[in-house]
Enzyme design. Structure first.
Site, mmCIF file in Angstrom:
data_model
loop_
_atom_site.group_PDB
_atom_site.id
_atom_site.type_symbol
_atom_site.label_atom_id
_atom_site.label_comp_id
_atom_site.label_asym_id
_atom_site.label_seq_id
_atom_site.Cartn_x
_atom_site.Cartn_y
_atom_site.Cartn_z
ATOM 1 N N GLU A 1 39.207 -5.327 -26.226
ATOM 2 C CA GLU A 1 38.793 -6.477 -27.033
ATOM 3 C C GLU A 1 39.430 -6.462 -28.415
ATOM 4 O O GLU A 1 39.750 -7.520 -28.979
ATOM 5 C CB GLU A 1 37.265 -6.515 -27.153
ATOM 6 C CG GLU A 1 36.539 -7.010 -25.920
ATOM 7 C CD GLU A 1 36.493 -5.970 -24.808
ATOM 8 O OE1 GLU A 1 36.749 -4.778 -25.097
ATOM 9 O OE2 GLU A 1 36.192 -6.334 -23.658
ATOM 10 N N HIS B 1 24.610 -6.449 -21.965
ATOM 11 C CA HIS B 1 25.363 -7.616 -21.512
ATOM 12 C C HIS B 1 24.533 -8.899 -21.581
ATOM 13 O O HIS B 1 24.772 -9.835 -20.820
ATOM 14 C CB HIS B 1 25.845 -7.418 -20.069
ATOM 15 C CG HIS B 1 26.793 -6.288 -19.871
ATOM 16 N ND1 HIS B 1 26.387 -4.977 -19.896
ATOM 17 C CD2 HIS B 1 28.132 -6.274 -19.654
ATOM 18 C CE1 HIS B 1 27.431 -4.183 -19.688
ATOM 19 N NE2 HIS B 1 28.501 -4.947 -19.548
#
Length: 334
Positions: A66, A135
């Site tokens: 990321e 998540h």
């Protein structure tokens, strides 16, 4: 906001694909970057078919990094490109924070307006799919604290399309929240490529005179259902859908509160330190405070990491019945 326009029924997922595809056809500088966005079509199916139309130069699969993804996107934006970053789970944006907060958000200010960073970070936010603690987060409050960033959170398929197109065209970095539990939600969406909604403008989704409910994103659907149930009990609820958190449409909130004198704030993020507190402060610092007939109420997710257990996951979030009970509490204090 779609009155008089030709529409078709589509899901939130398809509205996202259509918005990105229309903007990529319109502007060759727009491209999509992220993990699994190409061959796989996105982890949530939000870029299915785009690789076939636009090719691997504009639909770019990346390694699982990321930090690298966000760095490439911010750098590309600085050179005149318009990247769309598929962050996948919003939780992963923590690895992108330096590039977003210290680079993208600051550039225009540091260079006297000469530099712009037109990049969109698409974040699959919220719980509801059994994705557990790492998540399932809604982290919008973090980014609302950073000058230079715009933060949007539409809650219907039509609004998703219109706001995403506006975000792609914006010359500032935009954090775009899309709720993974709603990817299959369907609604009428304008088919025109010219359909774009303004960033920074709230929408009154329902007009009422007794109680104002301010919300956004995933909770909009539940708030509207609660408002229907409230009407059966003689309570007319006005629903203010923010759609944009930063810049915040303070006027829309204040005008509604002045009309009803009672306000409930609802979202699916954690309550403590969350964005609902900023909305409450906005009301109390304005002349709307003098119109209040009751205290401001907040209804948000419990201050716990999201459980994997389905029953516990459901219990931590505001549901239609809890929202209705809070509306009734406010109305009973008339």
């Amino acid at each position: 906001m779609i009155e008089g326009q030709e529409t078709k029924v589509m899901s939130v997922r398809d509205a996202i694909i259509e918005a990105m595809s229309e903007e990529m056809r319109r502007d060759e500088n727009v491209f999509l970057i992220g993990e699994d966005v190409g061959v796989y079509g996105g982890d949530f199916g939000t870029s299915v078919g785009m690789l076939e139309e636009f090719g691997s130069e504009r639909v770019r699969d990346t390694p699982i990094s990321e930090n690298a993804i966000s760095g490439c996107a911010v750098g590309a934006a600085l050179t005149g490109m318009r990247p769309i970053v598929d962050v996948t789970f919003m939780d992963f944006i923590v690895y992108m924070m330096d590039n977003i907060v210290n680079q993208a958000a600051k550039t225009r200010y540091m260079y006297g307006g000469k530099g712009s960073v037109p990049v969109v970070f698409r974040c699959a936010a919220g719980s509801g799919l059994g994705s557990a603690a790492q998540h399932s987060q809604s982290l919008e409050a973090w980014f609302c604290n950073i000058p230079g960033l715009k933060v949007v959170a539409p809650g219907t398929p039509a609004d998703v399309k219109g706001i995403l197109k506006a975000a792609i065209r914006d010359n500032n970095p935009v954090i775009f929240l899309e709720y993974k539990a709603q990817y299959n939600m369907k609604g009428e969406v304008p088919t025109s490529p010219d359909f774009v909604l303004p960033i920074g403008k709230a929408d009154i989704k329902r007009v009422g005179k007794d109680v104002t409910v301010v919300t956004y994103g995933r909770m909009l659907e539940r708030v509207l259902k609660a408002a229907d149930k409230a009407l059966e009990k003689g309570i007319e609820v006005e629903v203010v859908d923010l759609m944009t958190l930063m810049p915040l449409d303070k006027e829309a909130i204040i005008n509604s509160v002045k009309k009803t004198g009672r306000v409930l704030l609802v979202n699916d993020a954690h309550k403590t330190g969350g964005f609902l507190g900023e909305i409450a402060a906005t009301i109390t610092e304005s002349d709307a405070f003098d119109y209040l007939d009751s205290r401001i109420l907040r209804l948000a997710a419990e201050d716990i990491p999201t459980p994997y257990n389905h029953s516990l996951e459901v219990a931590m979030l505001p549901d239609v019945n809890r929202i209705l009970k809070y509306i009734e509490r406010l109305y009973d204090k008339r």
